[in-house]
Design a protein around this motif. Structure first.
Motif, PDB file in Angstrom:
ATOM      1  N   THR A 122       0.840  -1.209   0.000  1.00 35.63           N
ATOM      2  CA  THR A 122       0.000   0.000   0.000  1.00 35.63           C
ATOM      3  C   THR A 122       0.870   1.252   0.000  1.00 35.63           C
ATOM      4  N   GLN A 123       2.050   1.158   0.627  1.00 31.20           N
ATOM      5  CA  GLN A 123       2.949   2.327   0.681  1.00 31.20           C
ATOM      6  C   GLN A 123       3.908   2.392  -0.516  1.00 31.20           C
ATOM      7  N   GLY A 124       3.588   1.610  -1.542  1.00 30.01           N
ATOM      8  CA  GLY A 124       4.339   1.710  -2.796  1.00 30.01           C
ATOM      9  C   GLY A 124       5.669   0.978  -2.795  1.00 30.01           C
ATOM     10  N   ILE A 125       5.846   0.019  -1.899  1.00 30.10           N
ATOM     11  CA  ILE A 125       7.088  -0.770  -1.888  1.00 30.10           C
ATOM     12  C   ILE A 125       6.917  -1.940  -2.851  1.00 30.10           C
ATOM     13  N   ASP A 126       7.765  -1.999  -3.883  1.00 29.39           N
ATOM     14  CA  ASP A 126       7.616  -2.975  -4.976  1.00 29.39           C
ATOM     15  C   ASP A 126       7.839  -4.418  -4.522  1.00 29.39           C
ATOM     16  N   LYS A 127       8.838  -4.606  -3.663  1.00 32.38           N
ATOM     17  CA  LYS A 127       9.169  -5.975  -3.231  1.00 32.38           C
ATOM     18  C   LYS A 127       8.955  -6.094  -1.730  1.00 32.38           C
ATOM     19  N   PRO A 128       7.689  -6.176  -1.309  1.00 35.44           N
ATOM     20  CA  PRO A 128       7.414  -6.166   0.135  1.00 35.44           C
ATOM     21  C   PRO A 128       8.027  -7.335   0.887  1.00 35.44           C
ATOM     22  N   PHE A 129       8.093  -8.514   0.234  1.00 47.16           N
ATOM     23  CA  PHE A 129       8.642  -9.685   0.928  1.00 47.16           C
ATOM     24  C   PHE A 129      10.125  -9.467   1.229  1.00 47.16           C
ATOM     25  N   ALA A 130      10.847  -8.974   0.232  1.00 50.09           N
ATOM     26  CA  ALA A 130      12.291  -8.744   0.397  1.00 50.09           C
ATOM     27  C   ALA A 130      12.546  -7.710   1.501  1.00 50.09           C
ATOM     28  N   VAL A 131      11.747  -6.637   1.524  1.00 49.10           N
ATOM     29  CA  VAL A 131      11.911  -5.582   2.545  1.00 49.10           C
ATOM     30  C   VAL A 131      11.603  -6.141   3.937  1.00 49.10           C
ATOM     31  N   MET A 132      10.512  -6.910   4.016  1.00 42.98           N
ATOM     32  CA  MET A 132      10.119  -7.471   5.318  1.00 42.98           C
ATOM     33  C   MET A 132      11.197  -8.407   5.850  1.00 42.98           C
ATOM     34  N   ILE A 133      11.715  -9.300   4.991  1.00 42.65           N
ATOM     35  CA  ILE A 133      12.764 -10.242   5.419  1.00 42.65           C
ATOM     36  C   ILE A 133      14.026  -9.477   5.819  1.00 42.65           C
ATOM     37  N   ALA A 134      14.370  -8.440   5.041  1.00 40.30           N
ATOM     38  CA  ALA A 134      15.576  -7.645   5.348  1.00 40.30           C
ATOM     39  C   ALA A 134      15.436  -6.892   6.667  1.00 40.30           C
ATOM     40  N   SER A 135      14.183  -6.569   7.048  1.00 39.06           N
ATOM     41  CA  SER A 135      13.979  -5.793   8.290  1.00 39.06           C
ATOM     42  C   SER A 135      14.126  -6.651   9.546  1.00 39.06           C
ATOM     43  N   ILE A 136      14.046  -7.992   9.392  1.00 44.79           N
ATOM     44  CA  ILE A 136      14.056  -8.873  10.580  1.00 44.79           C
ATOM     45  C   ILE A 136      15.319  -8.684  11.417  1.00 44.79           C
ATOM     46  N   LYS A 137      16.470  -8.541  10.738  1.00 46.97           N
ATOM     47  CA  LYS A 137      17.729  -8.440  11.501  1.00 46.97           C
ATOM     48  C   LYS A 137      17.821  -7.136  12.307  1.00 46.97           C
ATOM     49  N   TYR A 138      16.983  -6.140  11.949  1.00 44.38           N
ATOM     50  CA  TYR A 138      16.967  -4.882  12.706  1.00 44.38           C
ATOM     51  C   TYR A 138      15.812  -4.832  13.712  1.00 44.38           C
ATOM     52  N   ASN A 139      15.014  -5.897  13.752  1.00 42.26           N
ATOM     53  CA  ASN A 139      13.847  -5.898  14.647  1.00 42.26           C
ATOM     54  C   ASN A 139      14.293  -6.387  16.024  1.00 42.26           C
ATOM     55  N   PHE A 140      14.937  -5.471  16.763  1.00 40.90           N
ATOM     56  CA  PHE A 140      15.654  -5.868  17.979  1.00 40.90           C
ATOM     57  C   PHE A 140      14.741  -6.311  19.119  1.00 40.90           C
ATOM     58  N   TYR A 141      13.598  -5.652  19.304  1.00 41.07           N
ATOM     59  CA  TYR A 141      12.803  -5.956  20.500  1.00 41.07           C
ATOM     60  C   TYR A 141      12.349  -7.420  20.565  1.00 41.07           C
ATOM     61  N   PRO A 142      11.734  -7.986  19.508  1.00 38.74           N
ATOM     62  CA  PRO A 142      11.323  -9.392  19.616  1.00 38.74           C
ATOM     63  C   PRO A 142      12.496 -10.339  19.873  1.00 38.74           C
ATOM     64  N   LEU A 143      13.657 -10.045  19.251  1.00 39.98           N
ATOM     65  CA  LEU A 143      14.853 -10.875  19.468  1.00 39.98           C
ATOM     66  C   LEU A 143      15.284 -10.800  20.929  1.00 39.98           C
ATOM     67  N   LEU A 144      15.262  -9.581  21.493  1.00 45.41           N
ATOM     68  CA  LEU A 144      15.657  -9.393  22.893  1.00 45.41           C
ATOM     69  C   LEU A 144      14.646 -10.028  23.847  1.00 45.41           C
ATOM     70  N   ALA A 145      13.354  -9.919  23.511  1.00 44.17           N
ATOM     71  CA  ALA A 145      12.307 -10.494  24.378  1.00 44.17           C
ATOM     72  C   ALA A 145      12.520 -11.998  24.533  1.00 44.17           C
ATOM     73  N   ILE A 146      12.863 -12.666  23.412  1.00 46.08           N
ATOM     74  CA  ILE A 146      13.105 -14.124  23.454  1.00 46.08           C
ATOM     75  C   ILE A 146      14.403 -14.415  24.208  1.00 46.08           C
ATOM     76  N   ALA A 147      15.437 -13.591  23.952  1.00 49.86           N
ATOM     77  CA  ALA A 147      16.729 -13.795  24.625  1.00 49.86           C
ATOM     78  C   ALA A 147      16.583 -13.631  26.140  1.00 49.86           C
ATOM     79  N   ILE A 148      15.857 -12.582  26.578  1.00 50.70           N
ATOM     80  CA  ILE A 148      15.653 -12.337  28.022  1.00 50.70           C
ATOM     81  C   ILE A 148      14.919 -13.514  28.649  1.00 50.70           C
ATOM     82  N   LEU A 149      13.930 -14.034  27.932  1.00 50.39           N
ATOM     83  CA  LEU A 149      13.144 -15.174  28.416  1.00 50.39           C
ATOM     84  C   LEU A 149      14.055 -16.382  28.687  1.00 50.39           C
TER      85      LEU A 149
END
Length: 493
Positions: free
Chosen positions: A183-210
């Motif tokens: 909807t925001q005009g990103i041509d390759k949404p899957f590629a962007v979403m997968i690339a963003s995972i490594k910067y998605n720190f909070y969920p990674l930290l939440a699991i690590a803290i657990l």
């Protein structure tokens, strides 16, 4: 036409309404209506009609339609698995392993059962509700037997569900986010979403803290008191606590008189997960122009593939495999299969409706150029270095206040992506900060549906669950904020 400050009012109205009414559907609907009222020059009749057409237009996008269909069909798959006693079979295997562990080393099973509960929550990334429901309901008897407080079970159920759903996005979450990115005009949404995972720190930290808390046995804050209480008195909950239990936990009874087999759960879920990348390769195969080997062609095809088609084909394949398996075992007949499919679809209708409204408000904000206005208004004082941290904080606030990460994604991605483009910030980092903020705020919020379901499934007092989980979430959130400040400056050097 430029709408200026007016373009910001609909999302603000939606946020305020969600805070006041605690009804995200009404808030989003009113936000959409207000957007079209502004676009149609404040004419209530044409504004209302334009809103209806705007919602119909959501289905003009094939990607949106596929995503909504996928969400509904996931409900059918989940009911199939419950009905076949697959989850029960899986837990029976775990129970047998725990007995063996306890025989080998006393006290060891206390740590292992918490690890297994966490791993189960992570593996059920298909849907957050099913993850927290399964962990809470199935592990409660084992936790009670071993004298582990109910608050700890609710924390494990809550902190292993949403983080895994966002980090392994082969599910309704991934399809929803891809739809919003499109909807925001990103041509390759899957590629962007997968690339963003490594910067998605909070969920990674939440699991690590657990995991750190479980292995070190070092709790802090109200959770430490809860552990001390259970150790000294054997009480699983605080005095005067009201366990939050609901019949909805076992929303569909399993079939009577059949054996509980783990593979009835594992095979359909595995098929669904494995079919995602296969479908991405299939849908993107013809878009690859040049390649020097089959593997190279396949890896490029994954980036070019249609995410919404892939998840839809995957869930349909998984449903068909489950049907064939259950027919052969005599678990269900064609009539039961149809009835269960319809029942499952109806259970996830609220999710499909939320998607429809989220896509519609995203389209309306795009029409109003909300994100572009906010980006231009903040251009003078907000640097690209600070953008990820600021976006994370705003997303956290909205999710905390509304209790919904999905509603937050719908409102914030329409604003944060244009801001990233205009400020010249890295889009994948800003997308990750938006998504991570949504999860963090949702984890801290007492009105979050995932937190409520975790309390229900664990038969824990809801406020006790929120209080005991909050310190862990705040530690993860604070570290995440620092990391976004650091990465903001590093990425824009």
């Amino acid at each position: 036409m430029e709408y200026g400050f007016l373009s910001v009012i609909p999302p603000i109205v939606a946020i305020i309404l969600a805070l006041r009414t605690k009804q995200v559907y009404i808030a989003l609907l009113f936000g959409i209506w207000f957007s079209w009222l502004i676009i149609e020059g404040w004419n209530p009749l044409t504004g209302t009609l334009a809103m209806i057409e705007g919602m119909v237009n959501v289905f003009q996008s094939k990607g949106n339609t596929r995503t909504i269909m996928f969400s509904a069909l996931v409900g059918a798959l989940l009911i199939f698995i419950q009905y076949s006693r697959g989850v029960e079979g899986f837990i029976n295997i775990l129970n047998r392993q725990l007995v063996k562990l306890e025989d080998k080393k006393t006290g060891y099973s206390r740590v292992m059962v918490q690890v297994l509960a966490t791993v189960t929550g992570l593996l059920l990334f298909v849907e957050t509700s099913i993850s927290s429901l399964t962990v809470g309901t199935l592990y409660r008897p084992i936790f009670d037997k071993l004298g582990i407080p109910r608050e700890k079970l609710a924390y494990i159920a809550d902190s292993s569900s949403a983080p895994s759903s966002i980090l392994i996005p082969f599910n309704a979450w991934g399809a929803f986010i891809m739809g919003l990115l499109l909807t925001q005009g990103i041509d390759k949404p899957f590629a962007v979403m997968i690339a963003s995972i490594k910067y998605n720190f909070y969920p990674l930290l939440a699991i690590a803290i657990l995991f750190i808390v479980i292995f070190t046995k070092k709790d802090f804050g109200p959770m430490k008191k809860a552990e001390k209480r259970t150790k000294e008195t054997g009480e699983l909950m605080n005095e005067g606590s009201k366990p939050m239990v609901s019949d909805e936990i076992t929303s569909f009874p399993p079939k009577e008189g059949i054996e509980a087999r783990a593979y009835n759960m594992i095979v359909p879920l595995l098929v669904m997960v494995l079919m995602m990348p296969i479908n991405l390769v299939y849908t993107g195969w013809n878009s690859v122009k040049t390649s020097n080997s089959f593997l190279n062609h396949a890896s490029q095809a994954i980036g070019e593939g249609s995410g919404s088609s892939s998840v839809l084909y995957a869930v349909i394949t998984s449903l068909l495999v489950a049907m064939v398996m259950y027919f052969i075992q005599g678990i269900m007949n064609p009539k039961e299969a149809v009835n269960l499919t319809l029942k499952g679809i109806s259970e996830l209708m609220p999710l499909a409706l939320l998607m429809l409204l989220a896509f519609a408000i995203g389209d309306a904000c795009k029409e109003l150029e909300t994100g572009i206005y906010v980006a231009n208004a903040t251009k003078d004082w907000l640097s690209p270095e600070l953008l990820p941290a600021v976006v994370f904080l705003i997303s956290s606030f909205i999710a905390f206040s509304t209790g919904t990460s999905w509603g937050t994604f719908a409102i914030m991605l329409a604003i944060s992506i244009p801001m990233a483009n205009i400020h010249g910030a890295e889009v994948t980092i800003v997308v990750a900060a938006t998504l991570g903020g949504g999860i963090f705020g949702d984890h801290c919020s007492p009105i979050s549906d995932t937190s409520i379901i975790s309390s229900m499934a664990s038969a824990s007092d809801h406020i006790d669950h929120v209080k005991t989980q909050l310190p862990y979430a705040l530690v993860g959130g604070a570290v995440t904020l620092v990391m976004y400040l650091m990465i903001g400056f590093l990425a824009n050097e």
